[in-house]
Design an enzyme around this catalytic site. Structure first.
Site, mmCIF file in Angstrom:
data_model
loop_
_atom_site.group_PDB
_atom_site.id
_atom_site.type_symbol
_atom_site.label_atom_id
_atom_site.label_comp_id
_atom_site.label_asym_id
_atom_site.label_seq_id
_atom_site.Cartn_x
_atom_site.Cartn_y
_atom_site.Cartn_z
ATOM 1 N N LYS A 9 0.835 -1.199 0.000
ATOM 2 C CA LYS A 9 0.000 0.000 0.000
ATOM 3 C C LYS A 9 0.873 1.255 0.000
ATOM 4 C CE LYS A 9 -3.909 -1.917 2.612
ATOM 5 N NZ LYS A 9 -4.964 -1.607 1.641
ATOM 6 N N GLU A 19 -6.530 -9.459 0.453
ATOM 7 C CA GLU A 19 -6.320 -10.563 1.391
ATOM 8 C C GLU A 19 -7.532 -10.859 2.258
ATOM 9 O OE1 GLU A 19 -6.670 -7.493 4.049
ATOM 10 O OE2 GLU A 19 -5.572 -7.447 2.173
ATOM 11 N N ARG A 46 -10.673 -11.222 1.581
ATOM 12 C CA ARG A 46 -11.541 -12.264 1.024
ATOM 13 C C ARG A 46 -10.905 -13.643 1.144
ATOM 14 N NH1 ARG A 46 -11.444 -9.111 -4.552
ATOM 15 N NH2 ARG A 46 -11.213 -7.478 -2.984
#
Length: 510
Positions: free
Chosen positions: A263, A335, A337
């Site tokens: 990120k 991640e 899910r």
């Protein structure tokens, strides 16, 4: 904070022992002939207190027996949303007096919904996080009395609100904690602490048990962190043993770097909030402990960090889920899910009446709905309608999103049964379509709370949502007849054989 409900006509509220008095005034004329009622009526006639929710009139010691700080707030039509606006504004105005005792008085008759809205709004306005601060300036209000013309008629809704406050604030507490004060193990300990009492049970599984269950997707996300994963199984039995439970599945990523698909650095600190789905499940169980409704509830929390070291999963890796389906990881920042899909498969063993997962799942949902409503996905109209009703009644609103089969086309993979992401378009929907692939055996709904679980900027902090929505859903369901699970032992046995043995009641091993 200590809440109290009291029969308190407006004339009497002025002489109630308090440091601040807040008077909530609706559109209808006041009928009292006491000095405070006369003063408020005169102010309204002069236009100094418009009939618009949240408009205030601050007074200094207006009548001899009243506190120095008196705030009159308009609640306009008296609806829950108007009361929330008025209470929030009035408490902000009274805060300068640093009151320890506050009386919040309804000038006219108030129903249960009005009282509940006032309690929840007051608790939200006065909440202060202090756990990791050295000079903790706690909320000065220690005691808040809700004054109404007839306390007995609204007592049940008052009690419900106080129980919900306990759950919402528990969710806020764990959502707000920094990641080094909210590891998967710490979150599991918090869950164990909630399970004290005859109606509760908590099992916590560690990495070895997770691997034995075949939770390859969950374990894959966890493998890049030095913090061992935990799979939390909370159970509340408020109804008969054979009654099918509602299963709540909360995403518990206690910190999310994005993994190899890293990120941006800006605002990455807010990724401590990526476990707010898990926090909401724990908050529900805290509220269940207060209210004890006649319903069976199971809470499942896959908890881990999404970190980036030499063992972390990589784009292109293929993971085998607990269901046996394989997943190509195209983006390690998708991640949530991956851990949820194994938890959803595990939920099958409980022969559930319904399964609801709650997750800060997609930035796309924030773009679609902002911070006002959570995204609701479900192929079941009845379940979706019940959740929407609960959202409206609790002012913890959601909005139903589509699940057309065509949205799942983008999840196709040449190297696995599915990919974990599709394209940019409709990202919240395609994430829900991924989860739907693991829910064929039960009624299912997904709440994407990425936009509603926390606030950024000066008001940065967890909101405790959607504890209110979930509790209203459960309480409405508890008031209805619940279908017993047919051949419960056989169904549980068959499910356990397909998805692994049920956990032993034991502490987790790292």
């Amino acid at each position: 904070m200590n809440f109290q409900l009291k029969t308190l006509p407006l004339a009497q509220s002025a002489s109630e022992k308090a440091d601040a008095l807040i008077v909530l005034v609706g559109e209808k004329p006041l009928v009292g002939k006491d000095p405070l009622s006369d003063l408020i009526s005169a102010a309204r006639s002069a236009g100094d207190l418009p009939d618009k929710a949240g408009k205030l009139l601050s007074l200094y010691h207006p009548v001899p027996q009243a506190p120095r700080c008196v705030v009159v707030a308009s609640i306009a039509d008296g609806k829950s949303g108007s009361i929330r606006s008025a209470v929030t504004a009035a408490l902000a105005a009274a805060r300068g007096a640093k009151p320890a005792r506050v009386v919040l008085a309804f000038a006219q008759q108030a129903d249960g919904a009005a009282v509940r809205a006032a309690v929840l709004a007051a608790a939200d306005a006065l909440y202060v996080y202090t756990t990791t601060t050295s000079k903790a300036e706690a909320n000065p209000v220690r005691h808040l009395t809700i004054g109404v013309p007839d306390a007995e008629s609204v007592k049940s809704e008052f009690d419900k609100a106080v129980g919900m406050v306990a759950g919402i604030e528990f969710a806020k507490e764990w959502g707000n904690r920094p990641a080094n004060h909210c590891t998967p193990a710490m979150l599991a300990d918090a869950a164990v602490g909630l399970a004290k009492g005859p109606k509760f049970k908590c099992d916590v599984l560690g990495p070895k048990e997770i691997a034995k269950l075949g939770m390859g997707a969950f374990a894959g996300v966890a493998q890049g962190s030095s913090e061992p994963a935990r799979f939390i199984v909370l159970q509340y039995q408020g109804a008969a043993k054979g009654d099918a439970p509602v299963v709540l599945v909360g995403k518990g990523i206690t910190f999310d770097t994005g993994g190899v698909s890293l990120k941006p650095a800006a605002e990455m600190d807010e990724m401590k909030f990526d476990m707010c789905g898990a926090a909401s499940v724990l908050g529900v169980f805290r509220a269940l402990g207060e209210l004890r409704p006649a319903i069976n509830v199971v809470g499942l929390v896959p908890a881990c960090e999404n970190m980036n070291d030499g063992k972390a999963i990589k784009p292109g890796d293929v993971l085998k889920s607990m269901s046996g389906q394989t997943v190509e990881v195209l983006n390690t920042d998708a991640e949530g899910r991956l851990i949820l899909c194994d938890a959803l498969t595990y939920a099958k063993r409980f022969s559930p009446a319904a399964v609801i997962d709650i997750a800060t799942l997609t930035g796309a949902c924030v773009i679609a709905l902002g911070g006002l409503r959570s995204g609701l996905f479900s192929p079941d109209d009845q379940l979706a309608s019940a959740l929407q009703r609960a959202g409206e009644s609790s002012l913890d609103r959601c909005w139903r999103m589509p699940l057309d089969d065509e949205y799942g086309e983008g999840l196709k993979s040449n190297f696995a049964d599915m990919a974990n992401i599709a394209g940019r378009a409709a990202g919240a929907v395609t994430a829900a379509k991924f989860l739907q692939k693991f829910t064929a055996d039960f009624k299912w709904a997904h709440l994407d709370i990425a936009g509603t679980a926390w606030k950024s900027g000066a008001a940065k902090g967890a909101t405790g949502r959607p504890v209110g929505l979930l509790m209203d859903f459960l309480l409405e369901r508890a008031a209805q007849p619940v279908k017993a699970v047919a051949t419960a032992k056989g169904a549980a046995s068959k499910s356990a054989g397909a998805a692994g043995k049920a956990p032993r009641k034991a502490r987790a091993r790292a």
